[in-house]
Design a protein around this motif. Structure first.
Motif, PDB file in Angstrom:
ATOM      1  N   LYS A 153      34.644  29.954  41.007  1.00 61.51           N
ATOM      2  CA  LYS A 153      36.156  30.456  40.430  1.00 61.51           C
ATOM      3  C   LYS A 153      35.937  29.456  38.965  1.00 61.51           C
ATOM      4  CE  LYS A 153      39.465  27.428  42.956  1.00 61.51           C
ATOM      5  NZ  LYS A 153      40.690  27.150  43.672  1.00 61.51           N
ATOM      6  N   ASN A 154      36.443  30.219  38.084  1.00 55.06           N
ATOM      7  CA  ASN A 154      36.235  29.689  36.892  1.00 55.06           C
ATOM      8  C   ASN A 154      37.901  28.806  36.081  1.00 55.06           C
ATOM      9  OD1 ASN A 154      38.147  31.829  36.413  1.00 55.06           O
ATOM     10  ND2 ASN A 154      35.957  31.959  34.786  1.00 55.06           N
ATOM     11  N   CYS A 155      38.615  28.278  37.243  1.00 55.26           N
ATOM     12  CA  CYS A 155      39.848  27.892  36.159  1.00 55.26           C
ATOM     13  C   CYS A 155      39.997  26.756  37.972  1.00 55.26           C
ATOM     14  CB  CYS A 155      41.491  29.110  36.638  1.00 55.26           C
ATOM     15  SG  CYS A 155      40.870  29.806  38.500  1.00 55.26           S
ATOM     16  N   GLN A 156      40.557  25.313  38.011  1.00 57.04           N
ATOM     17  CA  GLN A 156      40.530  24.495  38.358  1.00 57.04           C
ATOM     18  C   GLN A 156      41.636  23.966  39.225  1.00 57.04           C
ATOM     19  OE1 GLN A 156      40.431  20.427  35.970  1.00 57.04           O
ATOM     20  NE2 GLN A 156      38.531  21.509  34.969  1.00 57.04           N
ATOM     21  N   CYS A 159      43.775  27.005  40.075  1.00 59.35           N
ATOM     22  CA  CYS A 159      44.636  28.537  40.372  1.00 59.35           C
ATOM     23  C   CYS A 159      43.424  28.445  41.538  1.00 59.35           C
ATOM     24  CB  CYS A 159      43.524  29.517  39.847  1.00 59.35           C
ATOM     25  SG  CYS A 159      42.002  29.418  39.232  1.00 59.35           S
ATOM     26  N   THR A 160      44.864  28.932  42.177  1.00 61.28           N
ATOM     27  CA  THR A 160      44.672  29.548  44.078  1.00 61.28           C
ATOM     28  C   THR A 160      43.098  30.803  44.234  1.00 61.28           C
ATOM     29  OG1 THR A 160      46.482  29.959  44.632  1.00 61.28           O
ATOM     30  CG2 THR A 160      46.137  28.016  45.218  1.00 61.28           C
ATOM     31  N   PHE A 161      42.885  30.956  45.362  1.00 60.86           N
ATOM     32  CA  PHE A 161      42.668  32.454  45.391  1.00 60.86           C
ATOM     33  C   PHE A 161      43.340  33.085  45.821  1.00 60.86           C
ATOM     34  CE2 PHE A 161      41.714  35.596  49.219  1.00 60.86           C
ATOM     35  CZ  PHE A 161      40.841  36.524  48.350  1.00 60.86           C
ATOM     36  N   GLU A 162      44.616  32.894  45.827  1.00 65.40           N
ATOM     37  CA  GLU A 162      45.639  34.110  45.797  1.00 65.40           C
ATOM     38  C   GLU A 162      46.179  34.529  44.103  1.00 65.40           C
ATOM     39  OE1 GLU A 162      45.435  32.471  49.771  1.00 65.40           O
ATOM     40  OE2 GLU A 162      45.864  31.325  47.839  1.00 65.40           O
ATOM     41  N   GLN A 163      45.692  33.513  43.273  1.00 66.32           N
ATOM     42  CA  GLN A 163      45.996  33.534  42.320  1.00 66.32           C
ATOM     43  C   GLN A 163      45.612  34.307  41.331  1.00 66.32           C
ATOM     44  OE1 GLN A 163      47.034  28.898  41.305  1.00 66.32           O
ATOM     45  NE2 GLN A 163      49.596  30.390  41.649  1.00 66.32           N
ATOM     46  N   LEU A 164      43.748  34.223  41.423  1.00 64.95           N
ATOM     47  CA  LEU A 164      43.118  35.066  40.968  1.00 64.95           C
ATOM     48  C   LEU A 164      43.262  35.931  40.312  1.00 64.95           C
ATOM     49  CD1 LEU A 164      39.737  34.038  42.482  1.00 64.95           C
ATOM     50  CD2 LEU A 164      40.882  32.317  40.934  1.00 64.95           C
ATOM     51  N   ASP A 165      42.736  36.907  39.782  1.00 62.32           N
ATOM     52  CA  ASP A 165      43.144  38.780  38.894  1.00 62.32           C
ATOM     53  C   ASP A 165      41.937  39.575  38.916  1.00 62.32           C
ATOM     54  OD1 ASP A 165      46.106  37.504  37.587  1.00 62.32           O
ATOM     55  OD2 ASP A 165      44.315  37.464  35.537  1.00 62.32           O
ATOM     56  N   ASN A 166      41.101  38.817  39.689  1.00 56.81           N
ATOM     57  CA  ASN A 166      39.999  39.804  40.483  1.00 56.81           C
ATOM     58  C   ASN A 166      38.591  39.110  40.890  1.00 56.81           C
ATOM     59  OD1 ASN A 166      38.399  38.490  37.306  1.00 56.81           O
ATOM     60  ND2 ASN A 166      39.983  40.019  36.390  1.00 56.81           N
ATOM     61  N   ILE A 167      38.204  39.304  41.722  1.00 64.33           N
ATOM     62  CA  ILE A 167      37.023  38.320  41.820  1.00 64.33           C
ATOM     63  C   ILE A 167      35.901  39.571  42.475  1.00 64.33           C
ATOM     64  CG2 ILE A 167      38.437  37.066  43.522  1.00 64.33           C
ATOM     65  CD1 ILE A 167      38.023  38.380  45.810  1.00 64.33           C
ATOM     66  N   ALA A 168      34.491  39.401  42.226  1.00 64.30           N
ATOM     67  CA  ALA A 168      33.413  40.700  42.612  1.00 64.30           C
ATOM     68  C   ALA A 168      32.438  40.034  44.113  1.00 64.30           C
ATOM     69  CB  ALA A 168      32.265  39.791  41.873  1.00 64.30           C
ATOM     70  N   ILE A 169      31.965  40.913  44.810  1.00 63.72           N
ATOM     71  CA  ILE A 169      32.021  40.777  45.850  1.00 63.72           C
ATOM     72  C   ILE A 169      30.520  41.906  46.184  1.00 63.72           C
ATOM     73  CG2 ILE A 169      33.984  40.167  47.235  1.00 63.72           C
ATOM     74  CD1 ILE A 169      33.751  42.791  48.590  1.00 63.72           C
ATOM     75  N   GLN A 170      29.506  40.809  47.065  1.00 64.91           N
ATOM     76  CA  GLN A 170      27.979  42.071  46.927  1.00 64.91           C
ATOM     77  C   GLN A 170      28.398  42.189  47.959  1.00 64.91           C
ATOM     78  OE1 GLN A 170      24.491  39.160  47.510  1.00 64.91           O
ATOM     79  NE2 GLN A 170      23.317  41.296  48.080  1.00 64.91           N
ATOM     80  N   VAL A 171      28.011  44.046  48.079  1.00 61.74           N
ATOM     81  CA  VAL A 171      27.925  45.422  48.794  1.00 61.74           C
ATOM     82  C   VAL A 171      27.137  44.974  49.867  1.00 61.74           C
ATOM     83  CG1 VAL A 171      30.080  46.837  47.933  1.00 61.74           C
ATOM     84  CG2 VAL A 171      26.988  46.516  47.933  1.00 61.74           C
ATOM     85  N   GLY A 172      26.966  45.554  51.332  1.00 61.30           N
ATOM     86  CA  GLY A 172      25.361  44.837  51.752  1.00 61.30           C
ATOM     87  C   GLY A 172      26.077  43.153  52.744  1.00 61.30           C
ATOM     88  N   TYR A 173      26.588  42.609  52.940  1.00 61.17           N
ATOM     89  CA  TYR A 173      27.164  41.342  53.378  1.00 61.17           C
ATOM     90  C   TYR A 173      28.613  41.549  53.384  1.00 61.17           C
ATOM     91  CZ  TYR A 173      22.840  39.642  51.843  1.00 61.17           C
ATOM     92  OH  TYR A 173      20.875  39.839  51.504  1.00 61.17           O
ATOM     93  N   PRO A 174      28.948  42.092  54.912  1.00 62.74           N
ATOM     94  CA  PRO A 174      30.002  42.104  55.370  1.00 62.74           C
ATOM     95  C   PRO A 174      31.051  40.627  55.747  1.00 62.74           C
ATOM     96  CG  PRO A 174      28.293  43.463  56.680  1.00 62.74           C
ATOM     97  CD  PRO A 174      27.992  42.082  56.627  1.00 62.74           C
ATOM     98  N   GLN A 185      37.120  36.557  37.486  1.00 64.06           N
ATOM     99  CA  GLN A 185      37.801  34.670  37.634  1.00 64.06           C
ATOM    100  C   GLN A 185      36.765  34.183  38.875  1.00 64.06           C
ATOM    101  OE1 GLN A 185      41.513  34.877  38.320  1.00 64.06           O
ATOM    102  NE2 GLN A 185      42.288  34.909  35.395  1.00 64.06           N
ATOM    103  N   GLY A 186      36.100  35.190  39.543  1.00 63.40           N
ATOM    104  CA  GLY A 186      36.046  34.510  40.853  1.00 63.40           C
ATOM    105  C   GLY A 186      34.737  35.340  41.556  1.00 63.40           C
ATOM    106  N   VAL A 187      33.877  34.701  42.276  1.00 65.61           N
ATOM    107  CA  VAL A 187      33.546  35.113  43.146  1.00 65.61           C
ATOM    108  C   VAL A 187      32.999  34.581  45.241  1.00 65.61           C
ATOM    109  CG1 VAL A 187      31.612  36.161  41.853  1.00 65.61           C
ATOM    110  CG2 VAL A 187      31.051  33.819  42.222  1.00 65.61           C
TER     111      VAL A 187
END
Length: 205
Positions: A82-85, A87-102, A136-138
């Motif tokens: 994540k690009n913020c020091q 903030c928690t996971f719950e506070q992120l506005d958006n995240i990116a995940i990879q399809v194909g890895y469940p 903001q996070g992956v």
């Protein structure tokens, strides 16, 4: 036995070699074919493939024809960059995940995320979005980060370990009779030191 070719990582090469040895002891040959990674789970579930070489345990919840062989192939971590020091996971506005890895999707199913979830096809795409400030996070698997992008400067982002995860071999239900035999063979390979030697060969220790 027919399986799709996984992403080329030391972990994948180790799993292919280990499972090839185990199947050989049972009188089976392993055949690896090129197959669309995003549809491999569905293909294994419907019987086009005989199973999956290595997947997280949670896939059997969605793909009910796939059954795990009870022997952990290797362990890794699901991590959040994540690009913020503060903030928690719950506070992120958006995240990116990879399809194909469940693994990431399973984590989100258990920890609902109210922000936007952007699904991409590769770790490269995830890291590009993060580096460019478009997310903001992956969420990704640490071994894919270290093997596919060893030069990526992780220190520029905050890293949080979300969950330790184990990988297992899965077989289609039509091969369920093989599962206890494979478990016995894998434990034998572990007891005689073969697993340790293979892990060392592929630099997994």
């Amino acid at each position: 036995m027919l399986f799709n070719r996984p992403a080329d990582t030391p972990q994948a090469r180790y799993v292919i070699e280990l499972m090839t040895l185990a199947y050989k002891e049972l009188g089976y040959d392993v055949h690896i074919i090129d197959f669309n990674h995003q549809s491999a789970l569905s293909a294994a579930n419907n019987g086009t493939l005989d199973g999956q070489l290595g997947r997280v345990a949670s896939i059997s919840q969605q793909y009910q024809n796939l059954h795990p062989v009870n022997f952990a192939l290797f362990e890794f971590n699901l991590v959040l960059l994540k690009n913020c020091q503060q903030c928690t996971f719950e506070q992120l506005d958006n995240i990116a995940i990879q399809v194909g890895y469940p693994a990431a999707q399973s984590y989100l199913n258990e920890h609902p995320f109210i922000g936007d979830i952007i699904k991409v096809k590769s770790v490269t795409a995830q890291l590009n979005l993060l580096t460019q400030g478009k997310v903001q996070g992956v969420i990704l698997l640490d071994f894919l980060l270290s093997t596919k992008h060893p030069q990526f400067n992780v220190k520029q982002f905050q890293t949080e370990i979300l969950a330790p995860i184990k990988s297992y071999h899965f077989l289609h239900s039509r091969h369920s009779a093989l599962i206890p035999k494979l478990e016995k063979e894998l434990h034998k390979l572990n007891e005689n030191g073969t697993v340790r030697l293979l892990r060392a060969k592929h630099n997994l220790d």
